[in-house]
Design an enzyme around this catalytic site. Structure first.
Site, mmCIF file in Angstrom:
data_model
loop_
_atom_site.group_PDB
_atom_site.id
_atom_site.type_symbol
_atom_site.label_atom_id
_atom_site.label_comp_id
_atom_site.label_asym_id
_atom_site.label_seq_id
_atom_site.Cartn_x
_atom_site.Cartn_y
_atom_site.Cartn_z
ATOM 1 N N SER A 144 -18.833 -77.141 45.573
ATOM 2 C CA SER A 144 -19.640 -76.830 46.699
ATOM 3 C C SER A 144 -20.888 -77.217 46.546
ATOM 4 C CB SER A 144 -19.680 -75.282 46.773
ATOM 5 O OG SER A 144 -20.488 -74.807 47.795
ATOM 6 N N TYR A 154 -21.627 -67.426 43.424
ATOM 7 C CA TYR A 154 -20.569 -68.407 43.777
ATOM 8 C C TYR A 154 -21.120 -69.787 43.259
ATOM 9 C CZ TYR A 154 -18.421 -71.540 47.079
ATOM 10 O OH TYR A 154 -17.714 -72.547 47.632
HETATM 11 N N1 LIG Z 1 -15.433 -73.740 53.973
HETATM 12 C C1 LIG Z 1 -16.688 -73.934 53.528
HETATM 13 O O1 LIG Z 1 -17.753 -74.120 54.079
HETATM 14 C C2 LIG Z 1 -16.644 -74.508 52.210
HETATM 15 C C3 LIG Z 1 -17.876 -75.125 51.468
HETATM 16 C C4 LIG Z 1 -17.873 -75.309 50.158
HETATM 17 C C5 LIG Z 1 -16.875 -75.207 49.406
HETATM 18 N N2 LIG Z 1 -15.623 -74.535 49.720
HETATM 19 C C6 LIG Z 1 -14.697 -74.277 48.952
HETATM 20 O O2 LIG Z 1 -13.353 -74.924 49.472
HETATM 21 C C7 LIG Z 1 -12.125 -74.095 49.143
HETATM 22 C C8 LIG Z 1 -11.602 -73.917 50.475
HETATM 23 O O3 LIG Z 1 -12.412 -73.409 51.409
HETATM 24 P P1 LIG Z 1 -11.888 -72.710 52.772
HETATM 25 O O4 LIG Z 1 -13.051 -72.527 53.638
HETATM 26 O O5 LIG Z 1 -10.695 -73.442 53.312
HETATM 27 O O6 LIG Z 1 -11.219 -71.202 52.422
HETATM 28 P P2 LIG Z 1 -10.116 -70.357 52.764
HETATM 29 O O7 LIG Z 1 -10.604 -68.885 52.569
HETATM 30 O O8 LIG Z 1 -9.869 -70.541 54.223
HETATM 31 O O9 LIG Z 1 -8.774 -70.693 51.961
HETATM 32 C C9 LIG Z 1 -8.647 -70.288 50.768
HETATM 33 C C10 LIG Z 1 -7.138 -70.402 50.287
HETATM 34 O O10 LIG Z 1 -7.067 -70.096 48.845
HETATM 35 C C11 LIG Z 1 -6.061 -69.193 48.739
HETATM 36 N N3 LIG Z 1 -6.230 -68.289 47.589
HETATM 37 C C12 LIG Z 1 -7.402 -67.437 47.131
HETATM 38 N N4 LIG Z 1 -7.190 -67.029 46.094
HETATM 39 C C13 LIG Z 1 -6.260 -67.556 45.403
HETATM 40 C C14 LIG Z 1 -5.536 -67.483 44.111
HETATM 41 N N5 LIG Z 1 -5.878 -66.658 43.194
HETATM 42 N N6 LIG Z 1 -4.696 -68.626 43.861
HETATM 43 C C15 LIG Z 1 -4.277 -69.410 44.910
HETATM 44 N N7 LIG Z 1 -4.279 -69.418 46.116
HETATM 45 C C16 LIG Z 1 -5.511 -68.413 46.675
HETATM 46 C C17 LIG Z 1 -6.255 -68.090 49.974
HETATM 47 O O11 LIG Z 1 -4.732 -67.371 50.149
HETATM 48 C C18 LIG Z 1 -6.282 -69.157 51.038
HETATM 49 O O12 LIG Z 1 -4.982 -69.819 51.577
HETATM 50 C C19 LIG Z 1 -12.847 -73.191 48.059
HETATM 51 O O13 LIG Z 1 -12.651 -73.618 46.831
HETATM 52 C C20 LIG Z 1 -14.243 -72.789 48.808
HETATM 53 O O14 LIG Z 1 -15.057 -72.575 47.668
HETATM 54 C C21 LIG Z 1 -15.649 -74.177 51.142
#
Ligand SMILES: NC(=O)c1ccc[n+]([C@@H]2O[C@H](COP(=O)([O-])OP(=O)(O)OC[C@H]3O[C@@H](n4cnc5c(N)ncnc54)[C@H](O)[C@@H]3O)[C@@H](O)[C@H]2O)c1
Length: 250
Positions: A144, A154
């Protein structure tokens, strides 16, 4: 477009959001994809939407639990023959964990590190042998932009993901496995859109980013697909920011 025909990809946290976009993108490029998610029902329904058993399978997997990860990898190997590429996308994020390091209760710290950090270790370890046996492979870890700032718990967990990308790249190189990272900025997954108020999003787009539009899940998916592909065969141990220039460094 890079061709993943004949390749098997495992994407964690792929039932929804960025992970789902990555899974779709790899399936479109010819891969068969294992959608590994703690929400098994959602993983199965996403797999069905992507194209059924020919293109995608939904697998129950809690990345924080090494036993669950080993079982998921064994299921993918048995069903799809092995694994060539792994995307460590599952992560706890957003408001609950975007807190000063001294304010996050210790049990939340443990869960955060178990999922975001040890989850990467468990999945990489479990996939190593099948990748080696298939002549090598590639891993992308989703970090991130927060990993560069030191602002909150985080971000520190994602700094560890960046560190793991380097450490795993060094460790797995002998088996022909490259390990890279993608560090998204603000990306309009459903979860992010639900939790970030509109004013905060507008602020990012209009005052923080250099590219004046919201980041989309497909922006991340394209970068991941590139790093997993042969086009990136000389790149390893590197994390690239996909943030619309929200963070610039020299
Ligand atoms: N959306 C953003 O702006 C953003 C920015 C930077 C980084 N990220 C990173 O990208 C990744 C995905 O983000 P997103 O916005 O799609 O999140 P989201 O919450 O929409 O999706 C996360 C998915 O991970 C699954 N999950 C959670 N805990 C789990 C576990 N212990 N084992 C297996 N699956 C698990 C959830 O069920 C969900 O389907 C994350 O690692 C997040 O930190 C997101």
């Amino acid at each position: 477009m890079a061709d993943f025909t004949g390749k098997v990809a495992m994407v964690t946290g792929a039932a929804t959001g960025i992970g789902e976009a990555i899974a779709r993108s790899l399936a479109t490029a010819g891969a068969t994809v294992a959608i590994a998610d703690i929400d098994a029902a959602a993983a199965r329904s996403t797999a069905a939407a992507i194209g059924g058993t020919e293109k995608a399978v939904g697998i129950a997997c809690d990345v924080a639990d090494p036993v669950s990860v080993e079982a998921a990898v064994a299921e993918v190997r048995a069903g799809l023959g092995g694994i060539d590429v792994l995307v460590n996308n599952a992560g706890l994020h957003l408001t609950g964990y975007v807190r000063p390091v001294s304010e996050l209760p210790v049990e939340d710290w443990r869960r955060l590190l178990d999922v975001n950090v040890l989850g990467v270790v468990h999945c990489a370890k479990a996939c190593r042998e099948t990748m080696r046996a298939r002549g090598g492979g590639a891993i992308v870890n989703i970090a991130s932009m927060a990993a560069y700032k030191g602002e909150n718990a985080y971000g520190i967990s994602k700094l560890a993901v960046r560190g793991l990308t380097v450490a795993l790249a060094r460790d797995f190189a002998a088996d022909g496995i490259r390990v890279c990272g993608v560090a998204p900025g603000f990306v309009a997954s459903e979860a992010a859109m639900r939790l970030f108020p509109e004013e905060r999003r507008d602020h990012y787009v209009n005052e923080v980013q250099l590219v004046r539009r919201l980041g989309q899940v497909d922006d991340v998916a394209r970068a991941v697909r590139f790093l997993l592909s042969e086009d990136a065969s000389f790149i390893t141990a590197e994390t690239i920011l996909v943030s619309g220039g929200a963070l610039t460094r020299i």
